[in-house]
Design a protein around this motif. Sequence first.
Motif: not given
Length: 659
Positions: A190-209
Amino acid sequence: MMQISSHQPARLRRKESFLGMHFDFHARRESTAVGKDVTPEMVEYIIDMVHPDYIQCDCKGHMGYSSYPTKVGYRAPGIARDTLTIWREVTARRGVALFLHYSGIWDDMAIKHHPDWARVDEQGHEDVHMVSAFGPYVDELMIPQLKELNDRYSVDGVWVDGDCWAVHHDYRAEVIAAFQDQTGIQEIPHAPTDAYYYEFTQFCREGFRTYLRHYIDTLHQHNADFQIASNWAFSSKMPEPVSADVDFLSGDFWLQNSVNSARLEARCLRHQGLPWDLMAWSFGGQHVLGDNEEDFSTKSVSQLQREAAIVLALSGGFQLYFQQDRNGAIFPWQMQVAREVAQFCRARQDVCHHAEPIPQIALYYAGSTFYHQATALFEAHDGALQPLQGVLQILLDNQYSTDILMEHQLKGHMAEYPIIVVPEWSQLEPDQIENLLAYAHNGGKLLLIGPATAFLFATALQVDFLDVSHDQQAIYLEYEGSLARMKTATAQVQLQEPAQAFGCWYASNNMTLPSTTAASITAYGRGKIAATYFNVGKRYLEATTTVVRDFIQALVHELFPEPLVTVTGSHLVDVALNRFGSKLAINLVNTAGPHADIHVHVFDEIPAVGPLTISIRCEEQPSRIMCQPENFALPFTWSEGRAMVTLPRLDIHVVLIVE
């Protein structure tokens, strides 16, 4: 469907277009008389004054109200006249393409009527502004409405606003479930310091694409000639290969500090392989003061001409944005401003539009690193791009013709550039490092900015890192007997053979005390690698100094002593080198004046610079050097492979054509 006569003049497609006008007013609850003052004569007046290749006008803004009598979406509270019929009839008759401003992800009314369409934020709350890219909005409202606009009004296309830059992390239950299923990761960050934040961010990016490709492909299947751009897609905010069937790329640089915004954004769009344009807001000020109050004033002609010049010099298309009145009408007096800016642009079209860049300095945009560092999906709210932008401004302030190249754009093209500058990326993928080292080994010159970047190349640099300070500390950089205070991240290094020290910094404003190596240069294969052991980009944006500018120029000169063109006489000149066939086009843009001062909304004096001395490396003596658009020959001398010419005065923008 509105019938467009075959006898009406042909309209340019966006890839052929050079100059456009954009109007919007984002209809809202108070819009109770839309169209009241919109007439065919109003549209005729715009065309007669400006002669644009295309016009973009309002159809649905961020509030979600449609400013035309839609049968699909949510109409503005009061529509007195169908404005789109008027815009289309006149533009078709006059041979001007018509595009519509349509807000995509940002749609307040869609969420008001369908709360289940909203994206869910980190706290589990439904967003009142942004719909979910994963939800049904795109199929149940957006695509049907875009089809309606195509079928009913025969418009040429849409410019979708509020799209990539408006999308956020989405915590809808079905999104989380899909993420867990696809990745196997059960812990939701839920925050940039949390584990897997990058992976979740990438998943959301692909959702936009996926959302982007879906609505574009669906509309193209409906009408292959319908042209679509998603505002800021595949730009500095979305630094990646184009992966959707957009017809053109576009963006609207910010209303304040627009010159520096245009310097960055034009270079990020230029090498994406698609037609592109940038939009200047014709007004300066503060976007929101409170209570939805806006403090805007229309910019001066010279202010807008210079913003246009930045884009034209880099061979892009240009459009001017003027707000419509709340009933959809324009403010006629502003068209005189637009007319003079348009005339300025048209005078330069033949020597600017679609010109090919000449490789000189490549500034390396590591998109994969940006995606690791940025906390937003497609926006640099956290300043992730400031180091890149600061280094760009240093290079431009030293009159270097500079391109920004993303990693995918440089792949296979590194050898075309005499020097590559890598600006303060704290991490790079192994293959990126390998490719950059191979480039240097084969004769290229590589300049690394900042200790974190340099550390990735420590072995090649032949340096040992003794102490690295990631926290900012005050140092005093020395150049030619002057010191400049910088608060920045630094490293202390010990050089090995054959590395050579370049410059130094002090711990205080006292050159009698011991100094620390500021940079080094090392031979590497047939090329060279240099690095600074202090960060410079963000600091230059926040606290520009001549010492920093001149230090970097001297370091670049050691690696790149013979650029194709050198310009002396003022640091307030951007240089952009292009080619038309066999002719060299030297764009010179005057960057003087208070364009970066947030307290100056409108100014009408750009101090002229000059005389400027331009030295041009030529294999053969030129037949003549023409100054455009004034179209006069400049006297020059030619000796030992260089032509020397003097430009007595630079007001805003000229192009020197070397024949």
